[in-house]
Design a protein around this motif. Structure first.
Motif, mmCIF file in Angstrom:
data_model
loop_
_atom_site.group_PDB
_atom_site.id
_atom_site.type_symbol
_atom_site.label_atom_id
_atom_site.label_comp_id
_atom_site.label_asym_id
_atom_site.label_seq_id
_atom_site.Cartn_x
_atom_site.Cartn_y
_atom_site.Cartn_z
ATOM 1 N N LEU A 167 0.851 -1.189 0.000
ATOM 2 C CA LEU A 167 0.000 0.000 0.000
ATOM 3 C C LEU A 167 0.885 1.235 0.000
ATOM 4 C CD1 LEU A 167 -2.587 -1.129 2.722
ATOM 5 C CD2 LEU A 167 -2.846 -1.273 0.243
ATOM 6 N N THR A 168 0.635 2.126 -0.959
ATOM 7 C CA THR A 168 1.445 3.331 -1.103
ATOM 8 C C THR A 168 0.548 4.556 -1.099
ATOM 9 O OG1 THR A 168 3.021 2.095 -2.476
ATOM 10 C CG2 THR A 168 3.181 4.495 -2.504
ATOM 11 N N PRO A 169 0.581 5.383 -0.040
ATOM 12 C CA PRO A 169 -0.180 6.645 -0.066
ATOM 13 C C PRO A 169 0.465 7.624 -1.049
ATOM 14 C CG PRO A 169 0.420 6.001 2.180
ATOM 15 C CD PRO A 169 1.224 5.155 1.258
ATOM 16 N N LEU A 170 -0.347 8.212 -1.911
ATOM 17 C CA LEU A 170 0.146 9.151 -2.912
ATOM 18 C C LEU A 170 -0.041 10.586 -2.426
ATOM 19 C CD1 LEU A 170 -1.298 7.412 -6.102
ATOM 20 C CD2 LEU A 170 0.936 7.096 -5.026
ATOM 21 N N ALA A 171 0.691 11.499 -3.054
ATOM 22 C CA ALA A 171 0.673 12.888 -2.602
ATOM 23 C C ALA A 171 -0.656 13.564 -2.848
ATOM 24 C CB ALA A 171 1.792 13.670 -3.296
ATOM 25 N N PHE A 181 -8.680 16.917 3.924
ATOM 26 C CA PHE A 181 -7.467 16.870 3.123
ATOM 27 C C PHE A 181 -7.513 17.945 2.045
ATOM 28 C CE2 PHE A 181 -5.526 15.349 -0.864
ATOM 29 C CZ PHE A 181 -4.193 15.323 -0.465
ATOM 30 N N ARG A 182 -6.416 18.659 1.885
ATOM 31 C CA ARG A 182 -6.318 19.711 0.875
ATOM 32 C C ARG A 182 -5.336 19.267 -0.206
ATOM 33 N NH1 ARG A 182 -8.837 24.227 2.471
ATOM 34 N NH2 ARG A 182 -9.279 24.503 4.700
ATOM 35 N N TYR A 183 -5.811 19.344 -1.448
ATOM 36 C CA TYR A 183 -4.987 18.908 -2.565
ATOM 37 C C TYR A 183 -3.761 19.812 -2.670
ATOM 38 C CZ TYR A 183 -3.968 16.926 -7.153
ATOM 39 O OH TYR A 183 -3.381 16.267 -8.210
ATOM 40 N N ASN A 195 7.652 13.541 3.707
ATOM 41 C CA ASN A 195 7.374 14.981 3.602
ATOM 42 C C ASN A 195 5.922 15.292 3.949
ATOM 43 O OD1 ASN A 195 10.034 15.290 2.639
ATOM 44 N ND2 ASN A 195 9.355 14.941 0.536
ATOM 45 N N SER A 196 5.384 14.577 4.940
ATOM 46 C CA SER A 196 4.022 14.840 5.379
ATOM 47 C C SER A 196 4.025 15.991 6.387
ATOM 48 C CB SER A 196 3.416 13.584 6.018
ATOM 49 O OG SER A 196 2.108 13.835 6.460
ATOM 50 N N VAL A 197 3.200 17.002 6.125
ATOM 51 C CA VAL A 197 3.144 18.160 7.013
ATOM 52 C C VAL A 197 2.478 17.799 8.335
ATOM 53 C CG1 VAL A 197 2.302 20.526 7.251
ATOM 54 C CG2 VAL A 197 3.106 19.688 5.024
ATOM 55 N N ASN A 198 1.390 17.056 8.284
ATOM 56 C CA ASN A 198 0.649 16.682 9.481
ATOM 57 C C ASN A 198 1.114 15.321 9.984
ATOM 58 O OD1 ASN A 198 -1.026 19.026 9.259
ATOM 59 N ND2 ASN A 198 -2.236 17.966 7.694
ATOM 60 N N ALA A 199 0.972 15.140 11.293
ATOM 61 C CA ALA A 199 1.364 13.881 11.917
ATOM 62 C C ALA A 199 0.376 12.785 11.560
ATOM 63 C CB ALA A 199 1.445 14.054 13.438
ATOM 64 N N PHE A 200 0.865 11.548 11.519
ATOM 65 C CA PHE A 200 0.011 10.413 11.166
ATOM 66 C C PHE A 200 0.286 9.260 12.134
ATOM 67 C CE2 PHE A 200 3.847 10.414 8.590
ATOM 68 C CZ PHE A 200 4.370 9.153 8.812
ATOM 69 N N GLU A 201 -0.651 8.327 12.166
ATOM 70 C CA GLU A 201 -0.561 7.143 13.008
ATOM 71 C C GLU A 201 -0.781 5.898 12.164
ATOM 72 O OE1 GLU A 201 -3.391 7.470 16.098
ATOM 73 O OE2 GLU A 201 -2.444 9.217 17.060
ATOM 74 N N ARG A 230 4.323 20.927 -5.787
ATOM 75 C CA ARG A 230 4.724 20.063 -4.688
ATOM 76 C C ARG A 230 4.529 18.591 -4.998
ATOM 77 N NH1 ARG A 230 2.443 22.033 0.986
ATOM 78 N NH2 ARG A 230 3.901 20.368 1.543
ATOM 79 N N LEU A 231 3.947 18.268 -6.130
ATOM 80 C CA LEU A 231 3.796 16.878 -6.525
ATOM 81 C C LEU A 231 5.123 16.323 -7.016
ATOM 82 C CD1 LEU A 231 0.391 17.047 -8.429
ATOM 83 C CD2 LEU A 231 0.794 16.182 -6.125
ATOM 84 N N PRO A 232 5.370 15.025 -6.859
ATOM 85 C CA PRO A 232 6.649 14.448 -7.300
ATOM 86 C C PRO A 232 6.815 14.568 -8.812
ATOM 87 C CG PRO A 232 5.092 12.724 -6.671
ATOM 88 C CD PRO A 232 4.496 14.015 -6.228
ATOM 89 N N THR A 233 8.034 14.877 -9.213
ATOM 90 C CA THR A 233 8.351 15.059 -10.627
ATOM 91 C C THR A 233 9.168 13.868 -11.113
ATOM 92 O OG1 THR A 233 8.385 17.459 -10.352
ATOM 93 C CG2 THR A 233 9.416 16.571 -12.325
ATOM 94 N N PRO A 234 8.737 13.167 -12.153
ATOM 95 C CA PRO A 234 9.519 12.035 -12.661
ATOM 96 C C PRO A 234 10.752 12.523 -13.403
ATOM 97 C CG PRO A 234 7.593 12.420 -14.041
ATOM 98 C CD PRO A 234 7.468 13.364 -12.872
ATOM 99 N N PRO A 235 11.723 11.630 -13.631
ATOM 100 C CA PRO A 235 12.926 12.054 -14.376
ATOM 101 C C PRO A 235 12.589 12.572 -15.765
ATOM 102 C CG PRO A 235 13.284 9.944 -13.284
ATOM 103 C CD PRO A 235 11.840 10.263 -13.124
#
Length: 564
Positions: free
Chosen positions: A32-36, A337-339, A288-294, A344-349
């Protein structure tokens, strides 16, 4: 008691030798991968491996292969058609370029297979064997893996044989791409589950809920087979991208991105697969998550490092027998959640998109745009497969671009073009491209579309014809210690490897389409004219005209009434 002991003593004799010495393995995993952008990418992988071509004597003159974990429905098909390796992917939806990945799937159906050569088999017999294999594969997975006017190509630059040994150089690669909107559905998932040892009754296969799986932004079913060192490996994968924010808003919430196994699949892991050697659930820790998570549960989890990523792992077979496993992550202080901003989204090569410029419905320009986001120059393999009715003029291929370096411009280092044969062979274009650093490059060539027979037009011809997307492969940098020699471009992928594989979405191309309503208008007009002419002539020939005296007729009728 004596009977039970006797049966235990005879058990080794009752079990067939091929079953007693089985060396097959089975493992499964969920990542499982959380996306930006708040979405979640889930990837389930099921791997089955065992001895290949290990035939057992079942009679005086008969041999057979026995497998305990490898699916016999698939292995018998591969053995009969002599397939050394193949990759089949069925995808629906659209893959976003901002989702981090090293390989994006092709849109629709993609099948790549390597056929074992036969000295006594000519090209027609080999093509027949390929057609029979695609038909059997389509029937096995209840999907349209058939040509249907789209013939297979033979690209060798963008695909390399991944098996062991030098015999891969003599294998015959085939590739078939069908850009369809709904390539995978519930009918494809049902036979897919039947190939798993535990099916959907236990293990990670129990999470495959079709109501949630096909409700996501993107869905993938993949089947892969390889031979390595006398062993055959079948790997089944299920990929999905879901949006917890949208689901939370539909449920009346404010739009939180918290998710768990139960919220994604509407199921929990209650029973582990007993034949699986390893069964793991992995969760990529957000960076690089601004808010804390559990992350829960904390019992039985292990934290590992995978390059720059941090992975939390649970072993499903070591879980609590009374409580089901429900891995979850939440952001308590984030509501809603705010988009994030695009920057700030990841940039591919590198990133790519399709370019289609048309003048009318017969001619135009087709190509791709490549953006090199890296600080160093890059070499890219560009592979195109167009239907036979798209004829490209490779002699007019142009490369233009804008770069921060004035002396560096994009260029084509090598090129291979296979022209089409109407209704027999598609157009294949393979090129090795050089991209300057921090540049935007465009590669265009003119094309001309052919006229089709009226029987070859689909029912929705006015919607347009779909052209498969381009394949772009970013090669790893060449080793500084390697000697600079001319290397065959078909061996570059095997020697340097792929750093990134991208597929552009399929493109709608408008062809010269006749007015199919005109034949019906002609039929109606002709039928009307014939009916009027025939009716007039029939009246003239059949009907007789005479004068009737109405007064004499009335007097005759009165006399008859008086007599009565």
């Amino acid at each position: 008691m004596l009977l039970a002991l006797s049966l235990l003593a005879l058990a080794p004799l009752l079990v067939p030798p091929c079953i007693a010495r089985s060396q097959e393995t089975y493992s499964e995993s969920l990542r499982l991968t959380p996306l930006a952008d708040g979405k979640v990418h889930s990837n389930l992988s099921f791997s089955m491996a065992g001895p290949w071509n290990d035939e057992q004597q079942v009679g005086k003159s008969a041999t057979a292969q026995h497998h305990t974990h490898l699916p016999s429905a698939l292995t018998s098909l591969l053995t009969h058609h002599r397939i050394s390796s193949f990759h089949l992917t069925l995808s629906s939806g659209r893959w976003s370029p901002h989702w981090p990945t090293t390989s994006s799937p092709a849109s629709g159906i993609e099948l790549v297979a390597w056929l074992e050569p036969d000295e006594e088999e000519d090209e027609l017999a080999e093509a027949k064997r390929w057609h029979e294999f695609t038909g059997g594969l389509g029937g096995l997975f209840c999907t349209g893996v058939t040509q249907g006017g789209n013939e297979a190509s033979r690209p060798d630059w963008g695909y390399s044989y991944e098996g062991e040994g030098a015999e891969g150089e003599t294998l015959r690669p085939y590739r078939l791409v069908l850009p369809r909107l709904s390539a995978t559905c519930t009918e494809s998932l049902t036979p897919f589950l039947s190939l798993l040892p535990c099916s959907s009754r236990a293990g990670l296969g129990a999470l495959l809920n079709p109501h949630r799986l096909f409700d996501g932004e993107w869905t993938l079913l993949g089947v892969h087979f390889e031979q390595k060192g006398g062993m055959g490996e079948v790997r089944l994968e299920v990929g999905s991208v879901q949006d917890p924010v949208r689901r939370d808003r539909l449920a009346g919430g404010l739009g939180r991105r918290d998710f768990s196994l139960e919220s994604l699949f509407d199921r929990q892991l209650t029973v582990a697969c007993p034949v699986a050697e390893t069964s793991t659930v992995k969760l990529v820790v957000p960076r690089n998550s601004v808010n804390a998570f559990e992350i829960q549960p904390s019992d039985g989890r292990v934290v590992e490092k995978e390059g720059e990523l941090e992975i939390v792992k649970w072993e499903t077979k070591q879980g609590s027998p009374t409580e089901p496993l429900n891995a979850r992550i939440s952001w308590p202080t984030e509501n809603p959640f705010r988009y994030p901003h695009v920057s700030r989204l990841p940039t591919p090569p590198i990133s790519t998109r399709r370019i289609l410029l048309g003048r009318g419905q017969e001619r135009g320009h087709i190509g791709i745009e490549l953006i090199n986001n890296g600080a160093e120059a890059a070499e890219v393999l560009w592979v195109e497969e167009w239907p036979w009715w798209v004829r490209g003029f490779v002699g007019s291929l142009t490369a233009e671009g804008a770069s921060s370096s004035e002396d560096s411009q994009p260029s084509v280092l090598a090129l291979d073009y296979t022209p089409p044969i109407p209704r027999r062979r598609p157009t294949t274009l393979q090129a090795l491209l050089h991209l300057p650093p921090r540049s935007t490059s465009k590669f265009l060539l003119p094309y001309e579309s052919s006229y089709l027979w009226y029987t070859e037009y689909p029912s929705d011809a006015h919607r347009g014809f779909e052209v498969p997307g381009a394949l772009v492969i970013l090669l790893n940098p060449a080793s500084p210690s390697a000697e600079e020699i001319d290397v065959d471009p078909s061996h570059l992928l095997a020697s340097r490897g792929a750093k990134l594989r991208l597929h552009t979405p399929s493109t709608l191309l408008s062809l010269p389409t006749p007015d199919f309503s005109m034949p019906y208008n002609v039929i109606i007009l002709t039928s009307t004219v014939v009916a009027l002419f025939f009716g007039s002539v029939c009246n003239k020939l059949v009907r007789a005209w005479w004068v009737v005296d109405l007064e004499a007729r009335e007097e005759a009728e009165k006399k008859e009434d008086k007599k009565e």
